[in-house]
Design a protein around this motif. Structure first.
Motif, short mmCIF file in Angstrom:
data_model
loop_
_atom_site.label_atom_id
_atom_site.label_comp_id
_atom_site.label_asym_id
_atom_site.label_seq_id
_atom_site.Cartn_x
_atom_site.Cartn_y
_atom_site.Cartn_z
N ILE A 53 -17.75 65.70 -51.48
CA ILE A 53 -16.72 66.46 -52.47
C ILE A 53 -17.30 68.25 -52.12
N CYS A 107 -15.47 58.56 -63.10
CA CYS A 107 -14.43 59.09 -62.41
C CYS A 107 -12.42 58.44 -62.50
N TYR A 117 -16.56 60.06 -50.17
CA TYR A 117 -15.93 61.52 -50.46
C TYR A 117 -16.78 62.33 -49.86
N LEU A 130 -22.78 61.64 -57.06
CA LEU A 130 -23.04 63.00 -56.19
C LEU A 130 -24.15 63.28 -55.57
N GLY A 163 -12.31 65.90 -53.39
CA GLY A 163 -12.61 64.89 -52.89
C GLY A 163 -11.72 64.64 -51.16
N GLY A 208 -20.11 62.14 -52.24
CA GLY A 208 -18.95 60.82 -53.04
C GLY A 208 -18.57 59.64 -53.27
N SER A 239 -11.23 62.84 -47.56
CA SER A 239 -11.76 61.49 -47.55
C SER A 239 -12.90 61.21 -46.00
#
Length: 535
Positions: A380, A412, A378, A425, A283, A436, A285
């Protein structure tokens, strides 16, 4: 179409804490010849000063260095016309002030360092540069390593075939080590393997400075290897266009000024698709709020400024006696009483399951509404270092969801004591991968206090449409706003630490005044609002 997009599927992104950059600057006469009243080598030092200041704020673990070659002074110990302006280390205030004194003309660069045309071969210069990394510790300590070559010579040693061949061979060896490491990293499947370690390679970036009436031509020497990493991918499409050194540096040097004060990678977790089917994902940022650093407490004495060591103790409110830490527990208020909880109780309450991501199910993409996004997003990507074959499996999932226009719901747990979240997702095409998106829980959803939206008149609506239609900022305008509070803090800190005058600091972001062409639309909108509301 989907198959073509999947060719660029992001896999195993590299995230390093730090990097080490050695700037290798040519000091031949062309770099000291003024252009439009400015000396190229001094312009380079001026830009590097900005880069180093940025690193002192955002990337405190980064190391930088400056190697000058073709200097007029001869290094007696090495018998070479080259010297280290600044050895590979963390940037310092002394370095910044020295660069500023040279770039502003307070000190004469020519008198201190001098200049010569062919005082040293390019192969020797690159050897000195790579050796500087080897003498400074292990690859893990230095992080990502890169050499930035800044020169006006696009065809070095053109009349010296042997030295030209040696230089080409040395650059080729750097290039081949980079390509080989990338190829090996794509094949390995052992988490503990160091084959893909990016710390073991040195990336070369060439910043070509145009000379008067001659644009730097990468194809004469550096493009022979056909790889953008050799010259950073900044070859001018119009070789006959002469650019100023400042315009070239603005394009190339941002490659080493990226803000990495906050790490990009947020987590590495297993993704459990179903029982017995697990892959690894990373993941990343996409954006994260940056804050001013915390203040530290110091004391001044004859020896200088020293940090203050803090100690905490707890006192019984009734007896005034100091309490031992093992006698202190925590409590929650419940029914008017404080219910004490031990550390073990708190751990039990926080623990949900082992860290990881579990697939819950799939729904149409239209099921996700904009206001469902309440936290950071995020990117992914697959993590081959954790589970071999993760890229192919995630690629198949991405293709299937894209073709069916669906999204994936997951549960998660990012760490053993973190609150679990539900994350969507959502497949995306560019860059190819998943977004994400964290979703709200039932307790977090709030009802809007607005029951209905008032109707507006047609004249007011048309006036607003004309105003909005004429104000279209560029993408650079949208993403070009630095945080004014952080900028204010940095400029103030720079001035105090470098013992410079504190310049006037405005709190406005980088915006321009509203174009005069908007004034009639603004005035018309204001008049319509006033008339519609009888103001």
């Amino acid at each position: 179409m989907v198959e073509q997009e999947m060719e660029s599927f992001v896999m195993n992104p590299i995230d390093l804490n730090n990097e080490s950059t050695l700037f290798v600057i040519d000091c031949s006469p062309a770099m000291l010849t003024p252009r439009n009243g400015r000396v190229p080598v001094l312009q380079v030092l001026h830009y590097l000063e900005k880069i180093f200041l940025n690193k002192m704020h955002d990337s405190k673990e980064d190391r930088v260095g400056i190697l000058l070659y073709n200097t007029g002074l001869l290094d007696a110990s090495a018998d070479k016309h080259a010297c280290f302006f600044y050895d590979l280390n963390y940037p310092s205030t002394k370095l910044i002030n020295h660069m500023s004194d040279l770039s502003t003309g307070w000190l004469s660069f020519d008198e201190i360092y001098g200049s010569t045309r062919d005082g040293i071969s390019l192969e020797q210069v690159l050897w000195m540069a790579t050796d500087a990394f080897k003498s400074k510790g292990t690859g893990a300590q230095l992080g990502r390593k890169q050499i930035v070559l800044i020169t006006t010579q696009d065809d070095p040693h053109s009349d010296q075939p042997e030295e030209r061949t040696e230089a080409l061979r040395y650059i080729e060896s750097l290039h081949q080590s980079l390509v080989t490491k990338r190829a090996e990293s794509s094949r390995h499947d052992d988490r503990n393997s160091d084959i893909e370690d990016p710390n073991n390679i040195i990336k070369l970036i060439v910043c070509g400075i145009d000379r008067p009436e001659h644009a730097f031509n990468y194809s004469l020497f550096y493009k022979e290897f056909g790889h953008p990493d050799i010259f950073g991918g900044y070859q001018s499409s119009q070789s006959n266009v002469i650019q100023s050194p400042s315009s070239i540096l603005k394009k190339v040097l941002p490659m080493v000024t990226q803000n990495r004060g906050l790490r990009n990678t947020a987590f590495h977790l297993p993704l459990h698709l179903t029982e017995g089917a697990t892959i690894g994902v990373t993941g990343i940022s996409v954006a994260r709020r940056q804050k001013r650093p915390n203040l530290v407490e110091v004391t001044k004495n004859e020896g200088g400024v020293e940090l203050v060591e803090k100690s905490t103790y707890y006192e019984d409110m009734d007896t005034g006696q100091n309490l031992r830490l093992d006698t202190i527990s925590s409590a929650f208020e419940y029914g008017g009483l404080n219910v004490p909880l031990s550390k073990e109780d708190i751990k039990k309450a926080q623990y949900i399951r082992e860290p990881g991501i579990v697939v819950l199910g799939f729904k149409p993409r239209k099921a996700h509404l904009p206001h469902h996004t309440i936290g950071r997003t995020y990117f992914i990507a697959p993590d081959e270092s954790a589970y071999s074959g993760s890229t192919e499996v995630l690629r198949a999932l991405h293709t299937t969801l894209t073709n069916s226009d669906k999204i994936c719901y997951t549960f998660c747990v990012f760490s053993g004591n973190s609150a679990p979240r539900v994350m969507v997702l959502m497949p995306q095409k560019s860059p190819s991968g998943f977004a994400g998106i964290l979703l709200p829980y039932t307790e977090e959803i709030r009802a809007l206090p607005i029951e209905s939206t008032p109707e507006v008149s047609k004249p007011l609506l048309e006036s607003a449409e004309r105003l909005v239609g004429h104000r279209k900022p560029n993408d650079d305008d949208i993403w070009g706003y630095p945080d004014p509070s952080i900028e204010r803090h940095r400029r103030l800190l720079d001035a105090i630490a470098l013992q410079r005058d504190i310049q006037e600091i405005t709190e406005q972001p980088l915006t321009e005044p509203v174009d005069r062409t908007l004034e009639p639309f603004i005035n018309q909108f204001k008049a319509t609002v006033t008339r519609e509301n009888n103001l």
